[in-house]
Design a protein around this motif. Structure first.
Motif, PDB file in Angstrom:
ATOM      1  N   SER A  70       0.894  -1.294   0.084  1.00  0.00           N
ATOM      2  CA  SER A  70       0.067   0.104   0.014  1.00  0.00           C
ATOM      3  C   SER A  70       0.955   1.360  -0.001  1.00  0.00           C
ATOM      4  O   SER A  70       0.434   2.255  -0.620  1.00  0.00           O
ATOM      5  CB  SER A  70      -1.010  -0.111   1.258  1.00  0.00           C
ATOM      6  N   ALA A  71       2.047   1.222   0.764  1.00  0.00           N
ATOM      7  CA  ALA A  71       2.958   2.290   0.806  1.00  0.00           C
ATOM      8  C   ALA A  71       3.657   2.503  -0.635  1.00  0.00           C
ATOM      9  O   ALA A  71       3.492   3.686  -1.321  1.00  0.00           O
ATOM     10  CB  ALA A  71       4.111   2.386   1.925  1.00  0.00           C
ATOM     11  N   LEU A  72       3.988   1.406  -1.384  1.00  0.00           N
ATOM     12  CA  LEU A  72       4.510   1.593  -2.585  1.00  0.00           C
ATOM     13  C   LEU A  72       3.378   2.167  -3.518  1.00  0.00           C
ATOM     14  O   LEU A  72       3.811   3.030  -4.426  1.00  0.00           O
ATOM     15  CB  LEU A  72       4.922   0.321  -3.117  1.00  0.00           C
ATOM     16  N   ALA A  73       2.162   1.757  -3.599  1.00  0.00           N
ATOM     17  CA  ALA A  73       1.127   2.031  -4.483  1.00  0.00           C
ATOM     18  C   ALA A  73       0.771   3.646  -4.294  1.00  0.00           C
ATOM     19  O   ALA A  73       0.696   4.059  -5.174  1.00  0.00           O
ATOM     20  CB  ALA A  73      -0.010   0.956  -4.292  1.00  0.00           C
ATOM     21  N   THR A  74       0.793   3.773  -2.768  1.00  0.00           N
ATOM     22  CA  THR A  74       0.513   5.282  -2.880  1.00  0.00           C
ATOM     23  C   THR A  74       1.512   6.345  -3.410  1.00  0.00           C
ATOM     24  O   THR A  74       1.356   7.219  -3.953  1.00  0.00           O
ATOM     25  CB  THR A  74       0.066   5.418  -1.273  1.00  0.00           C
ATOM     26  N   LEU A  75       2.716   5.910  -3.010  1.00  0.00           N
ATOM     27  CA  LEU A  75       3.966   6.552  -3.625  1.00  0.00           C
ATOM     28  C   LEU A  75       3.926   6.643  -5.067  1.00  0.00           C
ATOM     29  O   LEU A  75       3.993   7.883  -5.716  1.00  0.00           O
ATOM     30  CB  LEU A  75       5.380   5.844  -2.862  1.00  0.00           C
ATOM     31  N   LEU A  76       4.099   5.526  -5.563  1.00  0.00           N
ATOM     32  CA  LEU A  76       3.873   5.587  -7.117  1.00  0.00           C
ATOM     33  C   LEU A  76       2.664   6.280  -7.658  1.00  0.00           C
ATOM     34  O   LEU A  76       2.996   6.880  -8.958  1.00  0.00           O
ATOM     35  CB  LEU A  76       3.914   3.945  -7.772  1.00  0.00           C
ATOM     36  N   GLY A  77       1.588   5.926  -7.052  1.00  0.00           N
ATOM     37  CA  GLY A  77       0.289   6.900  -7.577  1.00  0.00           C
ATOM     38  C   GLY A  77       0.433   8.305  -7.431  1.00  0.00           C
ATOM     39  O   GLY A  77      -0.100   8.885  -8.324  1.00  0.00           O
ATOM     40  N   PHE A  78       0.955   8.631  -6.414  1.00  0.00           N
ATOM     41  CA  PHE A  78       1.323  10.186  -5.970  1.00  0.00           C
ATOM     42  C   PHE A  78       2.149  10.822  -7.158  1.00  0.00           C
ATOM     43  O   PHE A  78       1.820  11.657  -7.576  1.00  0.00           O
ATOM     44  CB  PHE A  78       1.802  10.415  -4.694  1.00  0.00           C
ATOM     45  N   LEU A  79       3.317  10.032  -7.272  1.00  0.00           N
ATOM     46  CA  LEU A  79       4.387  10.419  -8.322  1.00  0.00           C
ATOM     47  C   LEU A  79       3.664  10.484  -9.736  1.00  0.00           C
ATOM     48  O   LEU A  79       3.866  11.536 -10.497  1.00  0.00           O
ATOM     49  CB  LEU A  79       5.463   9.705  -8.384  1.00  0.00           C
ATOM     50  N   LEU A 184      -3.937  11.241   0.283  1.00  0.00           N
ATOM     51  CA  LEU A 184      -2.646  10.227   0.471  1.00  0.00           C
ATOM     52  C   LEU A 184      -3.005   9.327   1.480  1.00  0.00           C
ATOM     53  O   LEU A 184      -2.913   7.944   1.349  1.00  0.00           O
ATOM     54  CB  LEU A 184      -1.481  10.765   0.516  1.00  0.00           C
ATOM     55  N   PHE A 185      -3.793   9.733   2.752  1.00  0.00           N
ATOM     56  CA  PHE A 185      -4.230   8.850   3.493  1.00  0.00           C
ATOM     57  C   PHE A 185      -5.341   7.752   3.279  1.00  0.00           C
ATOM     58  O   PHE A 185      -5.135   6.719   3.255  1.00  0.00           O
ATOM     59  CB  PHE A 185      -4.659   9.651   4.707  1.00  0.00           C
ATOM     60  N   ALA A 186      -6.172   8.269   2.470  1.00  0.00           N
ATOM     61  CA  ALA A 186      -7.290   7.748   1.833  1.00  0.00           C
ATOM     62  C   ALA A 186      -6.874   6.468   1.152  1.00  0.00           C
ATOM     63  O   ALA A 186      -7.295   5.561   1.103  1.00  0.00           O
ATOM     64  CB  ALA A 186      -8.259   8.540   1.173  1.00  0.00           C
ATOM     65  N   SER A 187      -5.854   6.796   0.110  1.00  0.00           N
ATOM     66  CA  SER A 187      -5.361   6.310  -0.909  1.00  0.00           C
ATOM     67  C   SER A 187      -4.838   5.017   0.004  1.00  0.00           C
ATOM     68  O   SER A 187      -4.736   3.803  -0.559  1.00  0.00           O
ATOM     69  CB  SER A 187      -4.165   6.575  -1.774  1.00  0.00           C
ATOM     70  N   PHE A 188      -3.845   5.171   0.860  1.00  0.00           N
ATOM     71  CA  PHE A 188      -3.144   4.118   1.567  1.00  0.00           C
ATOM     72  C   PHE A 188      -3.961   3.103   2.311  1.00  0.00           C
ATOM     73  O   PHE A 188      -3.948   1.912   2.066  1.00  0.00           O
ATOM     74  CB  PHE A 188      -2.178   4.690   2.574  1.00  0.00           C
ATOM     75  N   PHE A 189      -5.215   3.647   3.236  1.00  0.00           N
ATOM     76  CA  PHE A 189      -6.065   2.730   3.891  1.00  0.00           C
ATOM     77  C   PHE A 189      -6.993   2.282   2.730  1.00  0.00           C
ATOM     78  O   PHE A 189      -7.346   0.958   3.233  1.00  0.00           O
ATOM     79  CB  PHE A 189      -6.742   3.663   4.979  1.00  0.00           C
ATOM     80  N   LEU A 190      -7.394   2.607   1.653  1.00  0.00           N
ATOM     81  CA  LEU A 190      -8.221   1.823   0.921  1.00  0.00           C
ATOM     82  C   LEU A 190      -7.257   0.666   0.316  1.00  0.00           C
ATOM     83  O   LEU A 190      -7.722  -0.285   0.111  1.00  0.00           O
ATOM     84  CB  LEU A 190      -8.620   2.791  -0.427  1.00  0.00           C
ATOM     85  N   SER A 191      -6.191   0.839  -0.030  1.00  0.00           N
ATOM     86  CA  SER A 191      -5.220  -0.016  -0.575  1.00  0.00           C
ATOM     87  C   SER A 191      -4.991  -0.945   0.432  1.00  0.00           C
ATOM     88  O   SER A 191      -4.859  -2.187   0.029  1.00  0.00           O
ATOM     89  CB  SER A 191      -3.830   0.581  -1.050  1.00  0.00           C
ATOM     90  N   MET A 192      -4.572  -0.673   1.655  1.00  0.00           N
ATOM     91  CA  MET A 192      -4.610  -1.441   2.630  1.00  0.00           C
ATOM     92  C   MET A 192      -5.902  -2.736   2.890  1.00  0.00           C
ATOM     93  O   MET A 192      -5.817  -3.840   3.070  1.00  0.00           O
ATOM     94  CB  MET A 192      -4.360  -0.959   4.041  1.00  0.00           C
ATOM     95  N   THR A 193      -7.146  -1.996   2.709  1.00  0.00           N
ATOM     96  CA  THR A 193      -8.205  -2.793   2.783  1.00  0.00           C
ATOM     97  C   THR A 193      -8.103  -3.690   1.582  1.00  0.00           C
ATOM     98  O   THR A 193      -8.614  -4.948   1.893  1.00  0.00           O
ATOM     99  CB  THR A 193      -9.586  -1.957   2.617  1.00  0.00           C
ATOM    100  N   PHE A 194      -7.860  -3.523   0.430  1.00  0.00           N
ATOM    101  CA  PHE A 194      -8.185  -4.513  -0.541  1.00  0.00           C
ATOM    102  C   PHE A 194      -6.991  -5.263  -0.782  1.00  0.00           C
ATOM    103  O   PHE A 194      -7.212  -6.570  -1.048  1.00  0.00           O
ATOM    104  CB  PHE A 194      -8.099  -3.352  -1.858  1.00  0.00           C
TER     105      PHE A 194
END
Length: 256
Positions: A70-79, A184-194
């Motif tokens: 989730s951290a990687l997906a959020t970082l790459l999605g942000f960039l 960013l926070f929402a992206s991270f936690f949604l990714s963690m949920t999935f």
């Protein structure tokens, strides 16, 4: 009319939550069969789950994969979102469509494609392979959320920071990211949920070290028992904790 509305709402919520209530209730069943009548309450099956090394190991694996992917997906999605929002790129609409394309593709197809690719390059089945698969399915979601939150007012603030001498990495880390922290926070936690609940990709890409959904599936192959109910109740409890932490962090009001 009001009575009809109340009855309808009760039926809807009952349809949604009755399976969860049933699962949690029969996780406290004292006997070996999760069927009525209820006999308990008993913590017997929770003790059994916590003493099961395979289940506790799978729980740790799920948390590890969920957090890192989730951290990687959020970082790459942000960039990626920042690049598309701040620069004029050739075939920008086509490239954005390709990034979000995995949202429309079955996880089974993605998992099989990754399995073929990893076999081709000699990468064995592992938690690392599963983590890469989770990044692949979560990155489009993170990109879509973050790209939708990047407006022109933020670009003006970024230009002001550059005019004041900030380097590009400082603009990203100290200006853009703080302005987008709710997204960013929402992206991270949604990714963690999935990632936490994902089964197909984890099943295809892991072998010996598995995640909790795969272990639950292995338990269900031998039939229903209160042990599987206890595992499900623990998963539900952890999900509720994540949601509560998200609500507290995102919606708490600063003290005046």
């Amino acid at each position: 009319m009001r009575a009809i509305t109340i009855v309808y709402a009760g039926l809807v919520y009952g349809f949604i939550f009755l399976p969860v209530v049933t699962l949690v209730l029969f996780s406290f069943q004292a006997t070996s069969f999760p069927i009525p009548p209820f006999s308990g309450p008993s913590l017997r099956w929770y003790q059994t789950v916590l003493a099961d090394q395979r289940l506790t190991s799978a729980l740790g694996n799920s948390l590890l994969v969920a957090v890192i992917s989730s951290a990687l997906a959020t970082l790459l999605g942000f960039l990626a979102a920042w690049g598309f929002a701040r620069f004029v790129l050739p075939a920008s609409a086509l490239l954005r469509g390709l990034i979000t394309l995995p949202l429309t593709v079955s996880y089974l197809i993605i998992g099989m494609g990754l399995l073929v690719l990893f076999n081709r390059i000699g990468m064995p089945k592992s938690l690392t392979a599963a983590g890469i698969g989770h990044v692949v399915i979560n990155l489009p979601l993170c990109f879509a959320i973050l790209y939708s939150q990047m407006g022109e007012h933020q670009a003006n603030i970024e230009r002001a920071a550059r005019d004041l001498g900030a380097k590009e990495w400082q603009v990203l880390a100290l200006v853009t990211a703080p302005m987008l922290w709710p997204a960013l926070f929402a992206s991270f936690f949604l990714s963690m949920t999935f990632s936490w609940d994902e089964f197909v990709i984890s099943f295809l890409l892991t072998r010996f070290d598995t995640t909790l959904p795969v272990e639950i599936w292995n338990l269900l192959r031998s039939g229903l028992n209160p042990k599987t109910n206890a595992v499900g109740a623990l998963v539900f409890l952890i999900s509720i904790v994540f949601v509560l932490l998200f609500e507290i962090a995102l919606f708490r009001k600063p003290k005046s």
